[in-house]
Design an enzyme around this catalytic site. Structure first.
Site, PDB file in Angstrom:
ATOM      1  N   ASP A  24      -9.034  10.239  -3.057  1.00 44.44           N
ATOM      2  CA  ASP A  24      -8.162  10.669  -1.967  1.00 44.44           C
ATOM      3  C   ASP A  24      -8.316   9.790  -0.733  1.00 44.44           C
ATOM      4  OD1 ASP A  24      -6.904  13.305  -2.937  1.00 44.44           O
ATOM      5  OD2 ASP A  24      -9.021  13.622  -3.365  1.00 44.44           O
ATOM      6  N   ASN A  54      -9.138  14.989  -6.444  1.00 43.11           N
ATOM      7  CA  ASN A  54     -10.016  16.159  -6.398  1.00 43.11           C
ATOM      8  C   ASN A  54      -9.936  16.931  -5.090  1.00 43.11           C
ATOM      9  OD1 ASN A  54     -11.827  14.882  -4.500  1.00 43.11           O
ATOM     10  ND2 ASN A  54     -12.709  13.724  -6.205  1.00 43.11           N
ATOM     11  N   ILE A  56     -11.033  16.349  -2.121  1.00 47.30           N
ATOM     12  CA  ILE A  56     -12.239  16.390  -1.289  1.00 47.30           C
ATOM     13  C   ILE A  56     -12.507  15.003  -0.700  1.00 47.30           C
ATOM     14  CG2 ILE A  56     -14.753  16.685  -1.321  1.00 47.30           C
ATOM     15  CD1 ILE A  56     -13.306  19.319  -1.450  1.00 47.30           C
ATOM     16  N   GLU A 277      -1.103  -8.284   6.166  1.00 44.03           N
ATOM     17  CA  GLU A 277      -2.303  -9.129   6.206  1.00 44.03           C
ATOM     18  C   GLU A 277      -3.495  -8.511   5.481  1.00 44.03           C
ATOM     19  OE1 GLU A 277       0.134 -10.497   9.727  1.00 44.03           O
ATOM     20  OE2 GLU A 277      -0.428  -8.547   8.875  1.00 44.03           O
ATOM     21  N   HIS A 339      -0.466 -12.643  21.186  1.00 39.24           N
ATOM     22  CA  HIS A 339      -0.505 -13.600  20.084  1.00 39.24           C
ATOM     23  C   HIS A 339      -1.487 -14.746  20.337  1.00 39.24           C
ATOM     24  CE1 HIS A 339       2.946 -11.385  18.802  1.00 39.24           C
ATOM     25  NE2 HIS A 339       3.246 -12.221  17.820  1.00 39.24           N
TER      26      HIS A 339
END
Length: 529
Positions: A24, A54, A56, A277, A339
């Site tokens: 998960d 599951n 969890i 990326e 940038h």
């Protein structure tokens, strides 16, 4: 699939599948969305993921943070085949795997519904068993609950041993049959066999450096010089393949005439990763682990932040991946501070086993590519400029010395000052030293394209290059924290200590003190102290 498409029918790498298991937490990670979208778009039908569903995570039930998402519809939206099966239904799992292998045009997700810690009376289905042992009391209770012998502590039943013994015998027979098929294919396809062997060994020509250096002594941005060199490298190294995170026109890394990977068509060597990326770095790692390609991945240097986890993992794992990071300083201009990298060189150099190479001209860029192609024990990052650079003035060029990571560019009789620089700051420092020379200040100039490579040199070499009796200065358009190790407490680092700004290159150079006159003035004032 990329190589199989080029080897022709009957080749030994055809019909191989990639199986992965995730939980998960893995599906919550952003990289899973990037990778799943990429896989669905390209119709990677040989990819099968078993999702241990599951409910969890470490903190408890997934519903505390993961309740509004329909995983089945999400992956179907990516173009995947999705199946669901109970984790204790072995026949159902086998049928699901068969259906996944039969689906050749879509990757497959199999949701396997399980109970974590199954059989443990107090901890089953809870986060208490997620990352910790059951403990003696719960372990014994689980064995009793499941009707499992309490001793020996670790039991492999005889029927299980017999099953795996039969399975090993069957697999040995299959392997022998595959080897026979490969021998027959090699006899039919000698050219294909040579290509396969070149990929498997990531073969390089013995005169790689010399051939890359031919015609590389140009004056241009190092990204354009790098574009010239990646074409040469692709012609010399069949295993080289990769691509850019939607920045081919900026990174200039497209392999000309080599074709592209497209949905359901995998014969090309150019991979279009899209704006992904993190997944790009992870996929490059997968290609390196597989061993049949020498992968490269390209983006702007500032976006290396998005791919840092797979970069770190490549360095940790010692796998060969090449990163092409362009637009390497604030001098890229009007794109502005979002940038413009400032701290990125320092941050990336802090990763153990990552070789960061920042060349100053065509000759150094050729050696940077040679180093990246030759280095098998870890990843190499090539850091290249957007702006055009002047030629570096040299009395001569010794490739062997330059390949050591640091080398003497110009000597000055009687000098007690040595200035180090990298990339675009090497010609800048050279121009600054010309100003100082006219004022009677003699200084040696050292280029350091790869700090990690220089660190690996013998002490005698480093001492001869950077004498402790000299005053030491480093010039680089970045934060430069790592340079203090080299210049010492009494040294000088000329760098960039704040974020960039949106302005033309020349205006930024003036504002940030990255002109020959400004650098010369800083050095002169420092020497006077």
């Amino acid at each position: 699939a990329m190589l199989s498409a080029r080897l022709g029918p009957g080749n030994p790498v055809a019909d191989h599948y990639v199986y992965a298991i995730c939980g998960d937490g893995d599906l919550m990670e952003g990289v899973s969305a990037e990778a799943a979208s990429f896989a669905g778009h390209n119709r990677l039908g040989r990819l099968v993921v078993l999702y241990d569903d599951n409910g969890i995570t470490i903190d408890g039930k997934t519903t505390i943070s993961f309740s509004g998402e329909d995983v089945t519809r999400r992956f179907e939206g990516y173009g995947w085949q999705v199946q669901a099966v109970d984790g204790r239904d072995r026949e159902g799992i086998d049928r699901a795997l068969g259906a996944a292998r039969a689906e050749r045009d879509r990757p497959s997700l199999i949701r396997v519904r399980t109970t974590i810690g199954y059989g443990a009376p107090k901890k089953a289905g809870t986060s208490a068993v997620h990352g910790a042992a059951l403990g003696e009391e719960e372990l014994l209770a689980a064995k009793r609950n499941l009707g499992w012998p309490e001793s020996p502590r670790f039991l492999v039943p005889e029927d299980v041993r017999a099953f795996f013994a039969r399975l090993a015998q069957e697999r040995r027979a299959e392997a022998d049959a595959r080897r026979g098929q490969e021998r027959a294919w090699r006899a039919r396809s000698p050219e294909g066999a040579r290509l396969l062997d070149a990929h498997a060994s990531r073969a390089l020509p013995p005169d790689l450096r010399a051939r890359l250096l031919e015609g590389a002594d140009g004056a241009d941005s190092t990204r354009k010089l790098g574009s010239f060199l990646i074409q040469k490298a692709a012609a010399l190294v069949p295993a080289l393949a990769g691509g850019s995170a939607d920045l081919n026109e900026s990174n200039l890394t497209e392999l000309k005439g080599a074709g592209s990977v497209e949905p359901g068509r995998f014969g090309g060597r150019n991979v279009h990763f899209g704006v992904r990326e993190h997944a790009m770095g992870s996929i490059a790692n997968g290609m390196a682990y597989d061993g049949l390609h020498l992968p490269f991945a390209a983006t702007f240097l500032v976006f290396a932040d998005y791919m840092r986890p797979p970069v770190r993992l490549a360095a940790l794992s010692g796998i060969q991946v090449i990163y092409v990071w362009t637009h390497d300083s604030i001098l890229l201009g009007e794109d502005g501070p979002t940038h413009q990298p400032v701290e990125h060189l320092t941050a990336l150099r802090a990763i153990p086993n990552l070789h960061l190479v920042r060349p100053a001209d065509g000759l150094e860029t050729a050696l940077a590519w040679a180093h990246a192609l030759e280095r098998r024990g870890g990843p190499t990052g090539l850091v290249l400029t957007r702006q055009k650079l002047p030629r570096v003035a040299r009395a001569g060029f010794d490739p062997e010395a330059a390949a050591r990571g640091g080398y003497l560019v110009q000597e000055a009789p009687g000098a007690t000052l040595t200035v180090m620089a990298t990339g675009s700051e090497l010609p800048l420092a050279q121009a600054a030293l010309e100003i100082l020379a006219r004022k009677g200040v003699a200084a040696r100039l050292v280029s350091v394209p790869c700090l990690a490579c220089l660190e690996a040199q013998p002490e005698e070499y480093r001492e001869a290059l950077l004498p402790r009796s000299h005053r030491l200065c480093a010039v680089e358009a970045g934060r430069g924290t790592e340079w203090w190790r080299w210049v010492g407490r009494d040294g000088l680092v000329v760098g960039v200590e704040r974020f960039g700004a949106s302005a033309p290159e020349k205006a930024l150079a003036e504002a940030y003190g990255l002109t020959p006159a400004a650098v010369a003035t800083k050095i002169e004032r420092w020497l006077a102290v």
